[in-house]
Design a protein around this motif. Structure first.
Motif, PDB file in Angstrom:
ATOM      1  N   ALA A 170       0.821  -1.215   0.000  1.00 20.70           N
ATOM      2  CA  ALA A 170       0.000   0.000   0.000  1.00 20.70           C
ATOM      3  C   ALA A 170       0.854   1.263   0.000  1.00 20.70           C
ATOM      4  CB  ALA A 170      -0.926   0.005   1.211  1.00 20.70           C
ATOM      5  N   PHE A 171       2.110   1.168   0.398  1.00 15.76           N
ATOM      6  CA  PHE A 171       2.985   2.337   0.494  1.00 15.76           C
ATOM      7  C   PHE A 171       3.815   2.550  -0.770  1.00 15.76           C
ATOM      8  CE2 PHE A 171       3.438   0.300   4.911  1.00 15.76           C
ATOM      9  CZ  PHE A 171       2.193   0.754   5.313  1.00 15.76           C
ATOM     10  N   ASP A 172       3.816   1.603  -1.671  1.00 17.90           N
ATOM     11  CA  ASP A 172       4.666   1.626  -2.863  1.00 17.90           C
ATOM     12  C   ASP A 172       3.881   2.149  -4.060  1.00 17.90           C
ATOM     13  OD1 ASP A 172       6.297   1.136  -5.038  1.00 17.90           O
ATOM     14  OD2 ASP A 172       6.590  -0.993  -4.595  1.00 17.90           O
ATOM     15  N   SER A 173       4.183   3.346  -4.494  1.00 23.06           N
ATOM     16  CA  SER A 173       3.435   3.962  -5.600  1.00 23.06           C
ATOM     17  C   SER A 173       3.576   3.196  -6.911  1.00 23.06           C
ATOM     18  CB  SER A 173       3.861   5.418  -5.786  1.00 23.06           C
ATOM     19  OG  SER A 173       5.230   5.481  -6.141  1.00 23.06           O
ATOM     20  N   GLU A 174       4.545   2.321  -7.005  1.00 19.14           N
ATOM     21  CA  GLU A 174       4.731   1.512  -8.210  1.00 19.14           C
ATOM     22  C   GLU A 174       3.937   0.201  -8.155  1.00 19.14           C
ATOM     23  OE1 GLU A 174       6.596   2.683 -10.819  1.00 19.14           O
ATOM     24  OE2 GLU A 174       6.700   4.489  -9.578  1.00 19.14           O
ATOM     25  N   ASP A 175       3.399  -0.133  -7.005  1.00 20.76           N
ATOM     26  CA  ASP A 175       2.672  -1.387  -6.837  1.00 20.76           C
ATOM     27  C   ASP A 175       1.198  -1.205  -7.201  1.00 20.76           C
ATOM     28  OD1 ASP A 175       1.094  -3.495  -5.146  1.00 20.76           O
ATOM     29  OD2 ASP A 175       3.187  -4.171  -5.097  1.00 20.76           O
ATOM     30  N   PRO A 176       0.594  -2.201  -7.849  1.00 23.73           N
ATOM     31  CA  PRO A 176      -0.833  -2.079  -8.200  1.00 23.73           C
ATOM     32  C   PRO A 176      -1.754  -1.937  -6.988  1.00 23.73           C
ATOM     33  CG  PRO A 176       0.101  -4.138  -9.089  1.00 23.73           C
ATOM     34  CD  PRO A 176       1.189  -3.432  -8.342  1.00 23.73           C
ATOM     35  N   PHE A 197      -1.141   0.033  -4.407  1.00 27.81           N
ATOM     36  CA  PHE A 197      -0.814   1.298  -3.751  1.00 27.81           C
ATOM     37  C   PHE A 197      -2.091   2.011  -3.295  1.00 27.81           C
ATOM     38  CE2 PHE A 197      -0.152   5.971  -4.281  1.00 27.81           C
ATOM     39  CZ  PHE A 197       0.688   6.157  -3.208  1.00 27.81           C
ATOM     40  N   ASP A 198      -2.016   2.606  -2.101  1.00 28.81           N
ATOM     41  CA  ASP A 198      -3.116   3.410  -1.577  1.00 28.81           C
ATOM     42  C   ASP A 198      -2.514   4.674  -0.976  1.00 28.81           C
ATOM     43  OD1 ASP A 198      -5.174   4.643  -0.192  1.00 28.81           O
ATOM     44  OD2 ASP A 198      -5.864   2.817   0.786  1.00 28.81           O
ATOM     45  N   GLU A 199      -2.759   5.792  -1.617  1.00 32.38           N
ATOM     46  CA  GLU A 199      -2.161   7.054  -1.160  1.00 32.38           C
ATOM     47  C   GLU A 199      -2.619   7.470   0.237  1.00 32.38           C
ATOM     48  OE1 GLU A 199      -5.117  10.291  -3.267  1.00 32.38           O
ATOM     49  OE2 GLU A 199      -3.351   9.607  -4.371  1.00 32.38           O
ATOM     50  N   LYS A 200      -3.729   6.906   0.710  1.00 32.26           N
ATOM     51  CA  LYS A 200      -4.228   7.241   2.046  1.00 32.26           C
ATOM     52  C   LYS A 200      -3.589   6.380   3.138  1.00 32.26           C
ATOM     53  CE  LYS A 200      -8.636   8.939   0.393  1.00 32.26           C
ATOM     54  NZ  LYS A 200     -10.083   8.728   0.367  1.00 32.26           N
ATOM     55  N   SER A 201      -2.758   5.436   2.744  1.00 28.51           N
ATOM     56  CA  SER A 201      -2.101   4.554   3.708  1.00 28.51           C
ATOM     57  C   SER A 201      -0.627   4.935   3.822  1.00 28.51           C
ATOM     58  CB  SER A 201      -2.233   3.096   3.232  1.00 28.51           C
ATOM     59  OG  SER A 201      -1.791   2.210   4.222  1.00 28.51           O
ATOM     60  N   SER A 202      -0.112   4.876   5.041  1.00 23.41           N
ATOM     61  CA  SER A 202       1.309   5.190   5.253  1.00 23.41           C
ATOM     62  C   SER A 202       1.850   4.280   6.345  1.00 23.41           C
ATOM     63  CB  SER A 202       1.467   6.658   5.668  1.00 23.41           C
ATOM     64  OG  SER A 202       0.958   6.839   6.974  1.00 23.41           O
ATOM     65  N   PRO A 203       3.167   4.133   6.422  1.00 26.82           N
ATOM     66  CA  PRO A 203       3.732   3.318   7.500  1.00 26.82           C
ATOM     67  C   PRO A 203       3.318   3.811   8.889  1.00 26.82           C
ATOM     68  CG  PRO A 203       5.397   3.705   5.833  1.00 26.82           C
ATOM     69  CD  PRO A 203       4.206   4.574   5.477  1.00 26.82           C
ATOM     70  N   ALA A 204       3.153   5.113   9.038  1.00 24.60           N
ATOM     71  CA  ALA A 204       2.761   5.674  10.331  1.00 24.60           C
ATOM     72  C   ALA A 204       1.270   5.452  10.622  1.00 24.60           C
ATOM     73  CB  ALA A 204       3.076   7.168  10.376  1.00 24.60           C
ATOM     74  N   ASN A 205       0.482   5.333   9.556  1.00 22.75           N
ATOM     75  CA  ASN A 205      -0.958   5.148   9.711  1.00 22.75           C
ATOM     76  C   ASN A 205      -1.468   4.177   8.638  1.00 22.75           C
ATOM     77  OD1 ASN A 205      -3.541   5.475  10.672  1.00 22.75           O
ATOM     78  ND2 ASN A 205      -3.922   7.340   9.489  1.00 22.75           N
ATOM     79  N   PRO A 206      -1.140   2.886   8.781  1.00 22.77           N
ATOM     80  CA  PRO A 206      -1.527   1.918   7.749  1.00 22.77           C
ATOM     81  C   PRO A 206      -3.042   1.656   7.751  1.00 22.77           C
ATOM     82  CG  PRO A 206      -0.524   0.795   9.615  1.00 22.77           C
ATOM     83  CD  PRO A 206      -0.412   2.260   9.885  1.00 22.77           C
TER      84      PRO A 206
END
Length: 153
Positions: A77-83, A85-94
């Motif tokens: 979800a954090f990898d913009s190159e991955d199918p 990917f979710d821009e609303k997800s981050s390592p700090a707030n998965p």
């Protein structure tokens, strides 16, 4: 112990792919449905799941996997190159999680969806996979459903 059913498309990743994976283990990533994610967060070490092939010629249960790592953030979800990917997800707030699964057994035959439906009005009448409109990739399986399906082998 809880029991589950985990759906995947064999053209993307099937039971044979899992059998070839290192230690017959992989992360179950890419789940992007909140209810399926919540079910994954309920999974515990040692829980068992039916490995279900969907969107194929013969959809059905192809084997059994065990949960070898409880839910943790899905890095895809954090990898913009991955199918996934979710821009609303981050390592700090998965927002999304995954579990690790290990192959327990590959069945000699697939227990086809049509075979499961034959028991839909009786032994499997409450099974989520058989309910109209169900599209969840992860669903709970009752102990009675688990035992009955295993008796079909």
């Amino acid at each position: 112990m809880n029991h589950w059913l985990m759906k995947t498309e064999p053209a993307t990743f099937g039971i044979d792919d899992l059998a070839r994976a290192r230690n017959h283990t992989t992360a179950w990533d890419g789940v992007r449905n909140f209810q399926a994610r919540n079910y994954m967060r309920e999974m515990r070490l040692g829980d068992l799941a039916f490995f279900y092939h969907s969107s194929c010629d013969v959809p059905g249960i192809a084997g059994i996997v065990s949960i070898t790592r409880e839910a943790y953030p899905d890095h895809t979800a954090f990898d913009s190159e991955d199918p996934h990917f979710d821009e609303k997800s981050s390592p700090a707030n998965p927002r999304w999680f995954m579990v690790d699964v290990k192959l327990v057994t590959k069945f000699d035959r697939v227990i086809a969806l049509e075979e499961l439906r034959r028991y839909g009005q009786d032994k499997l009448k409450n099974m989520v996979i058989l309910k109209r409109g169900n599209r969840l990739s992860i669903t709970p399986v009752s102990r009675a459903e688990w035992n009955f399906i295993n008796s079909l082998l």
